[in-house]
Design an enzyme around this catalytic site. Structure first.
Site, PDB file in Angstrom:
ATOM      1  N   ARG A 166     -10.593  -1.001   2.709  1.00 57.05           N
ATOM      2  CA  ARG A 166      -9.567  -1.640   2.740  1.00 57.05           C
ATOM      3  C   ARG A 166     -10.703  -2.904   3.059  1.00 57.05           C
ATOM      4  O   ARG A 166      -9.932  -4.399   3.703  1.00 57.05           O
ATOM      5  CB  ARG A 166      -8.311  -2.056   3.153  1.00 57.05           C
ATOM      6  CG  ARG A 166      -7.614  -0.741   2.992  1.00 57.05           C
ATOM      7  CD  ARG A 166      -6.154  -0.873   3.529  1.00 57.05           C
ATOM      8  NE  ARG A 166      -5.645   0.226   4.068  1.00 57.05           N
ATOM      9  CZ  ARG A 166      -4.995   0.700   2.626  1.00 57.05           C
ATOM     10  NH1 ARG A 166      -4.910   0.485   1.773  1.00 57.05           N
ATOM     11  NH2 ARG A 166      -4.321   2.098   3.225  1.00 57.05           N
TER      12      ARG A 166
ATOM     13  N   LYS B   4      -5.907  -8.476  12.011  1.00 56.13           N
ATOM     14  CA  LYS B   4      -5.991  -6.827  11.817  1.00 56.13           C
ATOM     15  C   LYS B   4      -7.034  -6.257  10.830  1.00 56.13           C
ATOM     16  O   LYS B   4      -8.106  -6.999  10.050  1.00 56.13           O
ATOM     17  CB  LYS B   4      -5.036  -7.032  10.449  1.00 56.13           C
ATOM     18  CG  LYS B   4      -4.833  -5.578   9.697  1.00 56.13           C
ATOM     19  CD  LYS B   4      -4.068  -5.532   9.472  1.00 56.13           C
ATOM     20  CE  LYS B   4      -3.904  -3.694   8.541  1.00 56.13           C
ATOM     21  NZ  LYS B   4      -2.406  -3.035   7.861  1.00 56.13           N
TER      22      LYS B   4
ATOM     23  N   TYR C 222       4.196   3.609  19.408  1.00 52.36           N
ATOM     24  CA  TYR C 222       4.875   4.678  18.483  1.00 52.36           C
ATOM     25  C   TYR C 222       6.049   5.825  20.192  1.00 52.36           C
ATOM     26  O   TYR C 222       7.040   6.300  19.999  1.00 52.36           O
ATOM     27  CB  TYR C 222       4.396   5.865  17.969  1.00 52.36           C
ATOM     28  CG  TYR C 222       4.177   5.363  16.881  1.00 52.36           C
ATOM     29  CD1 TYR C 222       4.465   5.316  15.650  1.00 52.36           C
ATOM     30  CD2 TYR C 222       2.491   5.010  17.084  1.00 52.36           C
ATOM     31  CE1 TYR C 222       3.885   4.551  13.850  1.00 52.36           C
ATOM     32  CE2 TYR C 222       2.214   4.270  14.987  1.00 52.36           C
ATOM     33  CZ  TYR C 222       2.834   4.115  14.359  1.00 52.36           C
ATOM     34  OH  TYR C 222       2.123   3.573  13.055  1.00 52.36           O
TER      35      TYR C 222
ATOM     36  N   LYS D  22      -3.970  -6.235  15.512  1.00 52.54           N
ATOM     37  CA  LYS D  22      -3.805  -4.272  16.019  1.00 52.54           C
ATOM     38  C   LYS D  22      -5.245  -4.137  15.029  1.00 52.54           C
ATOM     39  O   LYS D  22      -6.058  -4.549  14.276  1.00 52.54           O
ATOM     40  CB  LYS D  22      -3.251  -4.520  14.665  1.00 52.54           C
ATOM     41  CG  LYS D  22      -3.157  -2.999  13.898  1.00 52.54           C
ATOM     42  CD  LYS D  22      -2.148  -3.500  13.234  1.00 52.54           C
ATOM     43  CE  LYS D  22      -1.983  -2.123  12.113  1.00 52.54           C
ATOM     44  NZ  LYS D  22      -1.180  -2.176  10.268  1.00 52.54           N
TER      45      LYS D  22
ATOM     46  N   CYS E 299      -2.949  -2.941  -1.128  1.00 50.31           N
ATOM     47  CA  CYS E 299      -2.178  -3.654   0.065  1.00 50.31           C
ATOM     48  C   CYS E 299      -1.693  -4.812  -1.262  1.00 50.31           C
ATOM     49  O   CYS E 299      -1.137  -5.455  -0.404  1.00 50.31           O
ATOM     50  CB  CYS E 299      -2.339  -4.262   1.513  1.00 50.31           C
ATOM     51  SG  CYS E 299      -3.064  -3.193   2.425  1.00 50.31           S
TER      52      CYS E 299
ATOM     53  N   CYS F 203       0.640  -1.127   0.129  1.00 55.42           N
ATOM     54  CA  CYS F 203       0.448  -0.320   0.376  1.00 55.42           C
ATOM     55  C   CYS F 203       0.963   1.251  -0.098  1.00 55.42           C
ATOM     56  O   CYS F 203       0.715   2.612  -0.996  1.00 55.42           O
ATOM     57  CB  CYS F 203      -0.965  -0.108   0.795  1.00 55.42           C
ATOM     58  SG  CYS F 203      -0.175  -0.021   2.679  1.00 55.42           S
TER      59      CYS F 203
HETATM   60  C1  PBG Z   1      -0.394  -1.299   5.696  1.00 50.82           C
HETATM   61  C2  PBG Z   1      -0.639  -0.817   6.925  1.00 50.82           C
HETATM   62  C3  PBG Z   1      -1.149   0.039   8.366  1.00 50.82           C
HETATM   63  C4  PBG Z   1      -0.662  -0.157   8.797  1.00 50.82           C
HETATM   64  C5  PBG Z   1       0.356  -0.622   9.625  1.00 50.82           C
HETATM   65  N1  PBG Z   1       0.682  -1.328   8.063  1.00 50.82           N
HETATM   66  C6  PBG Z   1      -2.174   1.242   7.752  1.00 50.82           C
HETATM   67  C7  PBG Z   1      -3.743   0.618   7.462  1.00 50.82           C
HETATM   68  O1  PBG Z   1      -4.157  -1.055   7.028  1.00 50.82           O
HETATM   69  O2  PBG Z   1      -4.649   0.891   6.145  1.00 50.82           O
HETATM   70  C8  PBG Z   1      -1.358   1.068  10.165  1.00 50.82           C
HETATM   71  C9  PBG Z   1      -0.473   1.154  11.524  1.00 50.82           C
HETATM   72  C10 PBG Z   1      -0.697   2.226  12.034  1.00 50.82           C
HETATM   73  O3  PBG Z   1      -2.168   3.330  11.676  1.00 50.82           O
HETATM   74  O4  PBG Z   1      -0.027   3.057  12.806  1.00 50.82           O
HETATM   75  N2  PBG Z   1      -0.622  -2.652   5.754  1.00 50.82           N
END
Ligand code: PBG
Length: 312
Positions: free
Chosen positions: A201, A179, A297, A232, A114, A106
């Site tokens: 997505r 995720k 972070y 996540k 992605c 992505c």
């Molecule tokens: C992309 C990806 C994303 C994040 C990590 N890898 C964004 C998404 O899926 O749109 C998000 C991480 C974050 O928000 O800190 N595959």
């Protein structure tokens, strides 16, 4: 007494610091949506990784912000690209910190999805072939961990097979097992410039209402050979972290994502909450739910405060 009976520690060794890497040298470009985070060039990434190592953080996770994008996302496997360069420079400057690299398209595709796009939808199996190519290119640069975040079916198995065929047996796969299609990725998409140009997505990320589905995804990635499983986002999914923890013996990571970070930062800056206390409490809650590892972070700041104030 409080220390003696405390059940959950947050120590630097539990943390992974994400870093955003763009081309160039000497670059430090603050990310407005994520106070305290920057886009950095590969040489600066090596400095930052050394600093993380000195603070006791065992691993950094790299995301790429390439100079150009194309429909195929070819920057993802370009060994002259910023992430590949950062892997090499970090391994040279600080060989004892682990380097993990996000494995997704992505950030590299002009459409922002992605995977491989065909008539408006992402093609699963064609995407897997590309992911294998990216994994092999990372392995050649000396990466320690690849983190496929694209949520394609069968992704972990195909990446594991590709790495083994390339004799990169020691490269670990940290799978984004669970995720969700979350509203909390907003600041990241601004930082990485990876907002989908059309659509969303939801076809490949999960519905936040589903926990059992998360468990099934985690078991699949476990059986496909993931070395570390990940959930996540973290804060909105503490129940899922606890369920996955109970269902597998593998190490479990949880990602405190950009929106979770930005909320604590902005509420703190507005004087609405005690930012330092909220930072510790949020990460401790993720650990208490069952995560061995927290990708956050805040990693550098947590580790710095741990050093100056002692055990937390
Ligand atoms: C992309 C990806 C994303 C994040 C990590 N890898 C964004 C998404 O899926 O749109 C998000 C991480 C974050 O928000 O800190 N595959």
């Amino acid at each position: 007494m409080r220390r003696l009976v405390r059940e959950t520690d947050v120590l630097p060794r539990h943390l992974i610091q994400p870093l955003f890497v763009e081309p160039g040298t000497g670059v430090r470009r603050p990310i407005p949506a994520m106070t305290g985070q920057e886009r950095i060039s590969p040489d600066v990434a090596a400095e930052e990784a050394s600093r993380c190592r000195d603070l006791g953080i065992p691993c950094v996770l790299l995301f790429g912000v390439p100079a150009t994008k194309d429909p195929a996302g070819s920057g993802a496997w370009d060994e002259r690209g910023p992430v590949h360069a950062a892997v090499r420079e970090i391994k040279k400057a600080a060989p004892d910190i682990l380097v993990a690299a996000d494995l997704c398209l992505c950030e590299y595709t002009s459409h922002g999805h992605c995977g491989v796009l065909d008539h408006g939808s992402v093609r699963n199996d064609a995407t897997l072939e590309v992911y294998e190519r990216v994994a092999e290119s990372y392995a050649r640069c000396g990466v320690d961990v690849v983190a496929p975040s694209g949520m394609m079916d069968g992704g972990v198995a195909s990446i594991r097979r590709a790495l083994d065929e390339a004799s990169a047996h020691e490269v670990a796969v940290m799978a984004y097992a669970v995720k969700y299609a979350s509203a909390f990725y907003g600041p990241f998409r601004e930082a990485a410039g990876s907002t989908p140009q059309e659509g969303d997505r939801k076809a490949y990320q999960m519905d936040p209402g589903n926990a059992r589905e998360g468990l099934r995804e985690a078991r699949l990635d476990d059986s496909e050979g993931a070395d570390i499983l990940m959930v996540k986002p973290a804060g909105p999914c503490l129940d899922v972290i606890a369920k996955v923890r109970a269902a597998t013996e593998k190490p479990l990571a949880a990602y405190q994502v950009s929106g979770e970070y930005a909320m604590i930062r902005t509420a703190g800056a507005a004087g609405l909450i005690d930012e330092r206390a909220a930072m510790w409490e949020s990460v401790r809650g993720i650990r208490r739910a069952g995560a061995d590892i927290v990708i956050t972070y805040f990693a550098r700041e947590l580790a710095k405060e741990h050093r100056s104030k002692g055990t937390h």
